[in-house]
Design an enzyme around this catalytic site. Structure first.
Site, PDB file in Angstrom:
ATOM      1  N   HIS A 297     -28.191 -15.575  24.937  1.00 17.14           N
ATOM      2  CA  HIS A 297     -27.164 -15.397  25.961  1.00 17.14           C
ATOM      3  C   HIS A 297     -26.403 -16.690  26.263  1.00 17.14           C
ATOM      4  O   HIS A 297     -25.503 -16.683  27.092  1.00 17.14           O
ATOM      5  CB  HIS A 297     -27.807 -14.880  27.254  1.00 17.14           C
ATOM      6  CG  HIS A 297     -28.081 -13.406  27.233  1.00 17.14           C
ATOM      7  ND1 HIS A 297     -28.741 -12.797  26.189  1.00 17.14           N
ATOM      8  CD2 HIS A 297     -27.767 -12.419  28.116  1.00 17.14           C
ATOM      9  CE1 HIS A 297     -28.829 -11.503  26.442  1.00 17.14           C
ATOM     10  NE2 HIS A 297     -28.237 -11.253  27.596  1.00 17.14           N
TER      11      HIS A 297
ATOM     12  N   HIS B  22       0.835  -1.205   0.000  1.00 22.27           N
ATOM     13  CA  HIS B  22       0.000   0.000   0.000  1.00 22.27           C
ATOM     14  C   HIS B  22       0.871   1.257   0.000  1.00 22.27           C
ATOM     15  O   HIS B  22       1.246   1.749   1.071  1.00 22.27           O
ATOM     16  CB  HIS B  22      -0.891  -0.005   1.244  1.00 22.27           C
ATOM     17  CG  HIS B  22      -1.771  -1.214   1.331  1.00 22.27           C
ATOM     18  ND1 HIS B  22      -1.300  -2.452   1.700  1.00 22.27           N
ATOM     19  CD2 HIS B  22      -3.099  -1.363   1.094  1.00 22.27           C
ATOM     20  CE1 HIS B  22      -2.300  -3.317   1.697  1.00 22.27           C
ATOM     21  NE2 HIS B  22      -3.404  -2.687   1.329  1.00 22.27           N
TER      22      HIS B  22
ATOM     23  N   GLU C 261     -17.609  -4.112  24.781  1.00 16.90           N
ATOM     24  CA  GLU C 261     -16.769  -5.310  24.856  1.00 16.90           C
ATOM     25  C   GLU C 261     -15.622  -5.272  23.858  1.00 16.90           C
ATOM     26  O   GLU C 261     -14.490  -5.665  24.159  1.00 16.90           O
ATOM     27  CB  GLU C 261     -17.591  -6.587  24.596  1.00 16.90           C
ATOM     28  CG  GLU C 261     -18.620  -6.927  25.643  1.00 16.90           C
ATOM     29  CD  GLU C 261     -19.937  -6.203  25.429  1.00 16.90           C
ATOM     30  OE1 GLU C 261     -20.036  -5.396  24.475  1.00 16.90           O
ATOM     31  OE2 GLU C 261     -20.867  -6.437  26.215  1.00 16.90           O
TER      32      GLU C 261
HETATM   33  C1  TPP Z   1     -11.326  -4.805   9.884  1.00 18.41           C
HETATM   34  C2  TPP Z   1     -10.759  -4.621   8.522  1.00 18.41           C
HETATM   35  N1  TPP Z   1     -11.590  -4.612   7.469  1.00 18.41           N
HETATM   36  C3  TPP Z   1     -11.100  -4.484   6.214  1.00 18.41           C
HETATM   37  C4  TPP Z   1      -9.762  -4.375   6.005  1.00 18.41           C
HETATM   38  C5  TPP Z   1      -9.221  -4.299   4.588  1.00 18.41           C
HETATM   39  N2  TPP Z   1      -8.765  -2.930   4.297  1.00 18.41           N
HETATM   40  C6  TPP Z   1      -7.474  -2.604   4.382  1.00 18.41           C
HETATM   41  S1  TPP Z   1      -7.202  -1.002   4.070  1.00 18.41           S
HETATM   42  C7  TPP Z   1      -8.843  -0.712   3.796  1.00 18.41           C
HETATM   43  C8  TPP Z   1      -9.335   0.661   3.427  1.00 18.41           C
HETATM   44  C9  TPP Z   1      -8.851   1.648   4.407  1.00 18.41           C
HETATM   45  O1  TPP Z   1      -9.078   2.934   3.970  1.00 18.41           O
HETATM   46  P1  TPP Z   1      -8.268   4.111   4.641  1.00 18.41           P
HETATM   47  O2  TPP Z   1      -8.187   3.924   6.079  1.00 18.41           O
HETATM   48  O3  TPP Z   1      -8.862   5.378   4.141  1.00 18.41           O
HETATM   49  O4  TPP Z   1      -6.818   3.921   4.079  1.00 18.41           O
HETATM   50  P2  TPP Z   1      -6.143   4.647   2.837  1.00 18.41           P
HETATM   51  O5  TPP Z   1      -7.009   4.342   1.644  1.00 18.41           O
HETATM   52  O6  TPP Z   1      -6.108   6.074   3.156  1.00 18.41           O
HETATM   53  O7  TPP Z   1      -4.813   4.000   2.735  1.00 18.41           O
HETATM   54  C10 TPP Z   1      -9.576  -1.877   3.960  1.00 18.41           C
HETATM   55  C11 TPP Z   1     -11.036  -1.958   3.799  1.00 18.41           C
HETATM   56  C12 TPP Z   1      -8.916  -4.403   7.132  1.00 18.41           C
HETATM   57  N3  TPP Z   1      -7.597  -4.337   7.035  1.00 18.41           N
HETATM   58  N4  TPP Z   1      -9.448  -4.490   8.369  1.00 18.41           N
END
Ligand code: TPP
Length: 661
Positions: free
Chosen positions: A471, A29, A409
């Site tokens: 529960h 990324h 939680e």
């Molecule tokens: C709980 C969770 N759901 C989905 C993902 C997959 N995921 C990784 S980055 C991302 C998008 C994040 O967007 P943002 O925080 O705006 O990051 P940017 O595009 O700015 O790098 C997703 C959905 C993850 N890592 N964790």
């Protein structure tokens, strides 16, 4: 070079290491590190207190990259500032098997990584836990030794995850003014513009949770510095909204999801090099800039040295506490004390719910171990986690050791990870076992990060009765047993309960879950010096030449013993095995397992008020499982056990039918 020019060049070091690392791995990324490089540069150069030569320095500022997918940002910063654990080769190995620079930063593999933050929203909540830990520790050992900040970079994704709201609300409530959240406000996530899915007003959101908010241009060094200056004196947790451009510097991909999670590609990288005036080869950092970055890595030296002097002068009780807990040691006399406590329990033979046994155990343990930090998610009276020596932590007073997490939680579990990661507090937090579903992501991370967190999970079966199937945990034992490096305990009585706690306290790199009953149970254990639960399972009641071995956990051990009595009138000899921790039993030698379970020919039966998953490894395909294969029901506990056939009569009938067939 003028200062801002220099900062731009230093930020470009981070940008290009990220670009090149992702390109070489052909995965990763780049967009987020490119966008946040300017903010991170000011933070690491001018504010963050750390010492790359002593990455575990107690009073370092904590830095959590909650947007963990942008991991090249932190790897680049650790490399540039001189952490010896990371080399340029490690950056080149990004995302390769066994590399220190994993896809998402993994805790425990590379000095300088404070937590694992792959699942979005966990990091920000860990950061809240760390900020809380800082306050707790400062009130115990003094602000002269502990007075740092926790900084966290979170993206749009972290703030969309529900857990972040729990974390923000909790941090605002407790007034954690040592917490600085840098929001990478780039309005882009994987599906494109965040406006496809979210439109809330973040300023109002945070302000309504009692945070300070500053909005800045995340590419303007003066604004970044000004905001971080204000953060130093904030009276509340502070959110700095950094308006940034994802993939900053990329002519064709900046500002779009195209650079969120894929390499930029050779041609585009050439264009970025041109645009940002970066004539260097991949992974090449000009010496002059490297020197500036290395200087950033030594900027805290004076504070570090002062701190060491302060520590050497600190009173012996405080420094002994720190030395012991930071080395994950229990007090020297703890063995004797717990032995006395167990003797007392054995003599008293209390007939009580294991949640009550847990409360009695915690009453003893919290008086002995100041590193225990208790709490519950608004179920204190039900899960019985409060003890007389644990005062509640309140806004502005952190001398207590009991946290009212509220009905949160998910955050409770991730905050406990933060408490543990910060300085080895041993957090224990309670809720109903069925709500382990709400905590599972953080429980999994406790295990992955090897954190000693204790989950108190009461109301552990249909035995809770009238609250009904919503529960009543059914699959939860199996779910938690399925997590590697997680010990799921289900003690059968008061002595087993304290023995399971003893194991949880001695197992320094494994989290534990305590499944505990609501209903009263008999006292079954015999007097013993040795902690027999440390084998995971043991013979609690033997028989000569057994025809059947009945294995049970928790409340069903008593049912198994009753079954044994009933089988006698059918001339069937039963051995009873109590199995408080299947995970630990599975790790015993084959000889021990055989000694307990007998050879393959003997019929094996399991009685457990949960699903059968996980048990067939011990009972084989011919064994009998007496438990649940559907959701429970609402009614009296006794009626429910009858209805679902988890009684000694039902077990006896099944065993007789099988043996006499
Ligand atoms: C709980 C969770 N759901 C989905 C993902 C997959 N995921 C990784 S980055 C991302 C998008 C994040 O967007 P943002 O925080 O705006 O990051 P940017 O595009 O700015 O790098 C997703 C959905 C993850 N890592 N964790």
């Amino acid at each position: 070079m003028k200062n801002n020019e220099l900062n731009s060049a230093l930020a470009n070091c981070v940008r290009f290491l990220a670009i090149d690392g992702v390109e070489r791995a052909n995965s990763g990324h780049p967009g987020m590190p490119m966008g946040m490089a300017d903010v991170a540069t000011i933070l690491f150069r001018e504010y963050l207190q750390f010492n790359p030569k002593d990455p575990k320095w107690l009073n370092r500022d904590r830095f959590v990259l909650s947007a963990g997918h942008g991991s090249m940002l932190i790897y680049a910063l650790l490399y540039l500032t001189g952490y010896e654990d990371i080399t340029i080769e490690d950056l080149k190995n990004f995302r390769q098997i066994h590399a220190k620079c994993a896809g998402h930063p993994e805790y425990g593999h590379l000095a300088g990584i404070e937590t694992t933050t792959g699942p979005l929203g966990q990091g920000i909540t860990n950061a809240v836990g760390m900020a809380l830990a800082e306050k707790l520790l400062a009130s115990r050992v003094g602000e002269n030794l502990v007075n740092h900040k926790t900084y966290c970079i979170a993206g749009d994704g972290c703030l969309m995850e529900g857990i972040s709201q729990e974390a923000i609300s909790f941090a605002g409530h407790l007034g954690l003014n040592n917490l600085v959240l840098l929001w990478d406000n780039n309005s882009i996530s994987i599906d494109g513009k965040t406006s496809v899915a979210t439109s809330e007003n973040m300023r109002l959101r945070f302000e309504s949770c009692n945070w300070n908010v500053i909005e800045i241009d995340g590419h303007n060094f003066d604004e970044i510095r000004d905001a971080l200056n204000k953060a130093q004196k904030s009276d509340k947790p502070i959110m700095i909204s950094c308006k940034t451009t994802i993939g900053f510097g990329s002519p064709n991909k900046a500002g779009s999801e195209k650079c969120h999670g894929s390499p930029l590609g050779k041609d585009e990288i050439a264009l970025v090099r041109q645009k940002l005036n970066w004539p260097y080869e991949a992974f090449e950092i000009p010496q002059e800039l490297r020197n500036e970055w290395l200087a950033a890595g030594t900027k805290s030296n004076e504070n570090y040295n002062k701190w060491q002097q302060e520590f050497s002068k600190s009173d012996s009780v405080k420094s002994e506490y720190l030395k012991r807990v930071l080395n994950k040691k229990l007090p020297n006399n703890f063995g004797e004390k717990i032995a006395e406590f167990k003797e007392k329990i054995t003599a008293e033979k209390p007939k009580q719910a294991t949640r009550k046994s847990s409360n009695v155990a915690l009453e003893f343990l919290t008086a002995e171990l100041p590193e225990l930090i208790g709490g519950s998610a608004d179920l204190t009276e039900s899960v019985l986690t409060k003890t007389s020596s644990t005062k509640a932590v309140t806004t502005g007073n952190f001398s207590g050791s009991y946290i009212h997490y509220g009905v949160r939680e998910h955050a409770m579990a991730a905050i406990m990870n933060g408490l543990s990661l910060h300085s080895n507090f041993i957090p224990y937090g309670g809720t109903f076992a069925v709500f382990s579903d709400y905590m599972k992501p953080a429980m999994r991370l406790s295990a992955l990060m090897k954190q000693q967190v204790i989950y108190i999970l009461t109301h552990d079966s249909i035995g809770l009765g009238e609250d009904g199937p919503t529960h009543q945990p059914i699959e939860h034992l199996a779910m938690l047993r399925g997590i590697p490096n997680f010990n799921t305990f289900r003690p059968a009585d008061a002595l087993e309960t304290i023995e399971c706690f003893e194991i949880a306290l001695e197992t320094k790199e494994t989290p534990s879950g305590m499944f505990l009953t609501r209903q009263n149970l008999p006292f079954l254990s015999s007097s013993r010096k040795e902690n027999i639960c440390k084998f995971g399972g043991y013979i609690i009641s033997d028989a000569q030449n057994p025809d059947v071995v009945i294995i049970a956990s928790g409340s069903e051990v008593a049912t198994a013993i009753e079954t044994k009595e009933k089988l006698k009138s059918h001339n069937i000899n039963a051995r009873i095995v109590s199995m408080p921790c299947l995970d630990i039993f599975a790790k015993q030698s084959d000889t021990y397992k055989k000694q307990v379970l007998g050879d393959a020919k003997i019929l094996k039966v399991v009685i457990e008020a949960g699903i059968s998953q996980g048990w067939h490894q011990f009972i084989g395909h011919d064994g009998i499982f007496i438990g649940m294969d559907d959701f429970g029901a609402s009614g009296k506990a006794e009626d429910l056990f009858k209805h679902f056939g988890i009684t000694s009569d039902a077990a006896c009938n099944k065993i007789v039918a099988r043996i006499k067939q």
